[in-house]
Every structure is written in structure tokens, then in C-alpha cells.
Design a protein around this motif. Structure first.
Motif, PDB file in Angstrom:
ATOM      1  N   ARG A  38      24.630  50.431  31.384  1.00 54.67           N
ATOM      2  CA  ARG A  38      24.606  49.623  32.602  1.00 54.67           C
ATOM      3  C   ARG A  38      25.224  48.246  32.366  1.00 54.67           C
ATOM      4  NH1 ARG A  38      19.935  52.540  32.033  1.00 54.67           N
ATOM      5  NH2 ARG A  38      19.225  53.769  33.824  1.00 54.67           N
ATOM      6  N   ASN A  39      24.960  47.663  31.199  1.00 55.52           N
ATOM      7  CA  ASN A  39      25.539  46.351  30.897  1.00 55.52           C
ATOM      8  C   ASN A  39      27.060  46.418  30.829  1.00 55.52           C
ATOM      9  OD1 ASN A  39      23.295  44.597  30.752  1.00 55.52           O
ATOM     10  ND2 ASN A  39      22.730  45.521  28.812  1.00 55.52           N
ATOM     11  N   CYS A  40      27.590  47.527  30.359  1.00 59.95           N
ATOM     12  CA  CYS A  40      29.044  47.680  30.316  1.00 59.95           C
ATOM     13  C   CYS A  40      29.625  47.596  31.723  1.00 59.95           C
ATOM     14  CB  CYS A  40      29.427  49.011  29.674  1.00 59.95           C
ATOM     15  SG  CYS A  40      29.007  49.120  27.924  1.00 59.95           S
ATOM     16  N   PHE A  41      28.960  48.223  32.695  1.00 57.44           N
ATOM     17  CA  PHE A  41      29.450  48.141  34.074  1.00 57.44           C
ATOM     18  C   PHE A  41      29.536  46.697  34.536  1.00 57.44           C
ATOM     19  CE2 PHE A  41      27.742  52.610  34.783  1.00 57.44           C
ATOM     20  CZ  PHE A  41      28.996  53.190  34.797  1.00 57.44           C
ATOM     21  N   ALA A  49      37.419  41.627  37.819  1.00 57.88           N
ATOM     22  CA  ALA A  49      37.522  40.526  38.787  1.00 57.88           C
ATOM     23  C   ALA A  49      38.484  39.465  38.254  1.00 57.88           C
ATOM     24  CB  ALA A  49      36.144  39.929  39.049  1.00 57.88           C
ATOM     25  N   GLU A  50      38.371  39.153  36.966  1.00 55.39           N
ATOM     26  CA  GLU A  50      39.269  38.161  36.358  1.00 55.39           C
ATOM     27  C   GLU A  50      40.729  38.602  36.470  1.00 55.39           C
ATOM     28  OE1 GLU A  50      38.285  37.025  32.371  1.00 55.39           O
ATOM     29  OE2 GLU A  50      36.299  36.292  32.963  1.00 55.39           O
ATOM     30  N   LYS A  51      40.981  39.885  36.242  1.00 52.90           N
ATOM     31  CA  LYS A  51      42.349  40.401  36.353  1.00 52.90           C
ATOM     32  C   LYS A  51      42.904  40.199  37.760  1.00 52.90           C
ATOM     33  CE  LYS A  51      41.991  44.057  32.879  1.00 52.90           C
ATOM     34  NZ  LYS A  51      41.954  45.525  32.699  1.00 52.90           N
ATOM     35  N   LEU A  52      42.006  40.203  38.752  1.00 50.02           N
ATOM     36  CA  LEU A  52      42.425  40.023  40.135  1.00 50.02           C
ATOM     37  C   LEU A  52      42.327  38.569  40.582  1.00 50.02           C
ATOM     38  CD1 LEU A  52      40.724  43.211  41.638  1.00 50.02           C
ATOM     39  CD2 LEU A  52      43.160  42.863  41.151  1.00 50.02           C
ATOM     40  N   GLY A  53      42.082  37.670  39.629  1.00 48.87           N
ATOM     41  CA  GLY A  53      42.034  36.257  39.936  1.00 48.87           C
ATOM     42  C   GLY A  53      40.754  35.789  40.599  1.00 48.87           C
ATOM     43  N   THR A  54      39.669  36.546  40.421  1.00 53.82           N
ATOM     44  CA  THR A  54      38.387  36.214  41.022  1.00 53.82           C
ATOM     45  C   THR A  54      37.354  36.036  39.926  1.00 53.82           C
ATOM     46  OG1 THR A  54      38.922  37.514  42.985  1.00 53.82           O
ATOM     47  CG2 THR A  54      36.604  37.047  42.624  1.00 53.82           C
ATOM     48  N   HIS A  55      36.442  35.104  40.126  1.00 55.79           N
ATOM     49  CA  HIS A  55      35.370  34.898  39.153  1.00 55.79           C
ATOM     50  C   HIS A  55      34.088  35.527  39.677  1.00 55.79           C
ATOM     51  CE1 HIS A  55      32.707  33.091  36.221  1.00 55.79           C
ATOM     52  NE2 HIS A  55      31.940  32.704  37.228  1.00 55.79           N
ATOM     53  N   ILE A  56      33.475  36.342  38.857  1.00 53.42           N
ATOM     54  CA  ILE A  56      32.136  36.877  39.131  1.00 53.42           C
ATOM     55  C   ILE A  56      31.284  36.538  37.920  1.00 53.42           C
ATOM     56  CG2 ILE A  56      30.718  38.936  39.497  1.00 53.42           C
ATOM     57  CD1 ILE A  56      33.054  40.213  40.941  1.00 53.42           C
ATOM     58  N   ASP A  57      30.180  35.871  38.165  1.00 50.11           N
ATOM     59  CA  ASP A  57      29.249  35.507  37.103  1.00 50.11           C
ATOM     60  C   ASP A  57      28.609  36.776  36.532  1.00 50.11           C
ATOM     61  OD1 ASP A  57      27.533  33.282  35.805  1.00 50.11           O
ATOM     62  OD2 ASP A  57      26.053  34.699  36.620  1.00 50.11           O
ATOM     63  N   ILE A  58      28.434  36.835  35.218  1.00 50.97           N
ATOM     64  CA  ILE A  58      27.867  38.016  34.564  1.00 50.97           C
ATOM     65  C   ILE A  58      26.482  38.345  35.108  1.00 50.97           C
ATOM     66  CG2 ILE A  58      26.989  36.740  32.571  1.00 50.97           C
ATOM     67  CD1 ILE A  58      28.330  40.363  32.508  1.00 50.97           C
ATOM     68  N   GLU A  59      25.679  37.337  35.390  1.00 54.62           N
ATOM     69  CA  GLU A  59      24.333  37.608  35.909  1.00 54.62           C
ATOM     70  C   GLU A  59      24.393  38.185  37.320  1.00 54.62           C
ATOM     71  OE1 GLU A  59      21.629  37.763  34.093  1.00 54.62           O
ATOM     72  OE2 GLU A  59      22.831  37.083  32.395  1.00 54.62           O
ATOM     73  N   ASP A  60      25.349  37.743  38.124  1.00 56.53           N
ATOM     74  CA  ASP A  60      25.537  38.327  39.457  1.00 56.53           C
ATOM     75  C   ASP A  60      25.991  39.778  39.337  1.00 56.53           C
ATOM     76  OD1 ASP A  60      24.800  35.937  40.681  1.00 56.53           O
ATOM     77  OD2 ASP A  60      26.886  35.269  40.922  1.00 56.53           O
ATOM     78  N   ALA A  61      26.898  40.033  38.401  1.00 55.04           N
ATOM     79  CA  ALA A  61      27.368  41.403  38.191  1.00 55.04           C
ATOM     80  C   ALA A  61      26.227  42.296  37.718  1.00 55.04           C
ATOM     81  CB  ALA A  61      28.518  41.416  37.178  1.00 55.04           C
ATOM     82  N   ARG A  62      25.401  41.780  36.823  1.00 51.60           N
ATOM     83  CA  ARG A  62      24.254  42.570  36.354  1.00 51.60           C
ATOM     84  C   ARG A  62      23.294  42.876  37.497  1.00 51.60           C
ATOM     85  NH1 ARG A  62      23.159  39.426  30.695  1.00 51.60           N
ATOM     86  NH2 ARG A  62      24.355  40.824  29.376  1.00 51.60           N
ATOM     87  N   GLU A  63      23.082  41.898  38.363  1.00 50.66           N
ATOM     88  CA  GLU A  63      22.176  42.132  39.492  1.00 50.66           C
ATOM     89  C   GLU A  63      22.737  43.206  40.425  1.00 50.66           C
ATOM     90  OE1 GLU A  63      19.542  39.667  42.755  1.00 50.66           O
ATOM     91  OE2 GLU A  63      20.385  38.624  41.020  1.00 50.66           O
ATOM     92  N   TYR A  66      22.025  46.502  38.350  1.00 53.07           N
ATOM     93  CA  TYR A  66      20.607  46.825  38.164  1.00 53.07           C
ATOM     94  C   TYR A  66      19.801  46.806  39.457  1.00 53.07           C
ATOM     95  CZ  TYR A  66      21.140  46.607  33.093  1.00 53.07           C
ATOM     96  OH  TYR A  66      21.514  46.853  31.794  1.00 53.07           O
ATOM     97  N   GLY A  67      20.344  46.199  40.511  1.00 54.00           N
ATOM     98  CA  GLY A  67      19.616  46.119  41.765  1.00 54.00           C
ATOM     99  C   GLY A  67      18.521  45.058  41.767  1.00 54.00           C
ATOM    100  N   MET A  68      18.511  44.245  40.743  1.00 55.98           N
ATOM    101  CA  MET A  68      17.537  43.159  40.586  1.00 55.98           C
ATOM    102  C   MET A  68      18.023  42.295  39.437  1.00 55.98           C
ATOM    103  SD  MET A  68      14.401  45.191  38.625  1.00 55.98           S
ATOM    104  CE  MET A  68      14.379  46.507  39.834  1.00 55.98           C
ATOM    105  N   PRO A  69      17.454  41.110  39.255  1.00 56.12           N
ATOM    106  CA  PRO A  69      17.856  40.318  38.085  1.00 56.12           C
ATOM    107  C   PRO A  69      17.641  41.110  36.792  1.00 56.12           C
ATOM    108  CG  PRO A  69      16.598  38.976  39.612  1.00 56.12           C
ATOM    109  CD  PRO A  69      16.514  40.398  40.110  1.00 56.12           C
ATOM    110  N   TYR A  70      18.585  40.974  35.884  1.00 60.90           N
ATOM    111  CA  TYR A  70      18.567  41.736  34.641  1.00 60.90           C
ATOM    112  C   TYR A  70      17.268  41.539  33.867  1.00 60.90           C
ATOM    113  CZ  TYR A  70      20.043  43.212  29.953  1.00 60.90           C
ATOM    114  OH  TYR A  70      20.127  43.804  28.730  1.00 60.90           O
TER     115      TYR A  70
END
Length: 96
Positions: A38-41, A49-63, A66-70
Motif C-alpha cells: 500500500r505504501n508503494c501506491f 504527480a511530479e512527472k506531471l508537474g503537480t505536487h502531492i504530499d506523501i501523507e495525502d497520498a497515503r490517506e 489507506y482511506g484514513m491517515p496512515y
């Protein structure tokens, strides 16, 4: 191409739902059997997102994954890895 992307996104969401329904399957088991968890996802989400010029925070991606805070998921569902699981994991890491 747009329809293909929609299908791929739907399949990914379905995979995340499937993993959410199988909280009994631990990340280390996924790593040992499939080489990803799951962490790999979450990490892949940040990287793509970075490749597309967008920033996504790792904690937001994990949420998202996981459907909730990691940290909450870990406290509720993550079990300590067994000696056997860790031995397999470590053996696989040395093969890289």
C-alpha cells in the motif's frame, strides 16, 4: 485514450477497495509476495504527480490509499512483523 484512462482509474480504485476490504493482509506480506504494498501506491502517486508537474504530499497520498491517515491505519490494523516475515523481506532486499 480518455476512455482507457477512465478504465485504468476505475480499476485502480477497485484495487484500493479490495485492499481496504482485506486489512488482514499485511503490507509486509504484500512486499514479500508481490514486491509492492500500500505504501508503494502512495509513493508512486507522488512520483507520477511530479512527472506531471503537480505536487502531492506523501501523507495525502497515503490517506487516499489507506482511506484514513496512515498513522491511524497502522494503529488499527498493522500487526508486528513476524521473524519469518522479516527474514523473507530482508532476503528479498539483498537480491535487489
Amino acid at each position: 485514450m480518455e476512455k482507457e484512462i477512465e478504465i485504468q482509474a476505475a480499476v485502480f480504485r477497485r484495487l484500493l477497495r479490495h485492499l481496504d476490504n482485506r486489512k488482514d493482509v499485511q503490507n509486509i506480506e504484500l512486499m514479500n509476495l508481490a514486491g509492492f504494498c500500500r505504501n508503494c501506491f502512495a509513493k508512486w502517486t507522488v512520483a507520477e504527480a511530479e512527472k506531471l508537474g503537480t505536487h502531492i504530499d506523501i501523507e495525502d497520498a497515503r490517506e487516499q490509499v489507506y482511506g484514513m491517515p496512515y498513522q491511524e491505519w497502522k494503529e488499527k490494523y498493522q500487526l508486528p512483523a513476524t521473524e519469518e516475515q522479516l527474514a523473507i523481506f530482508n532476503k528479498l532486499q539483498t537480491k535487489k
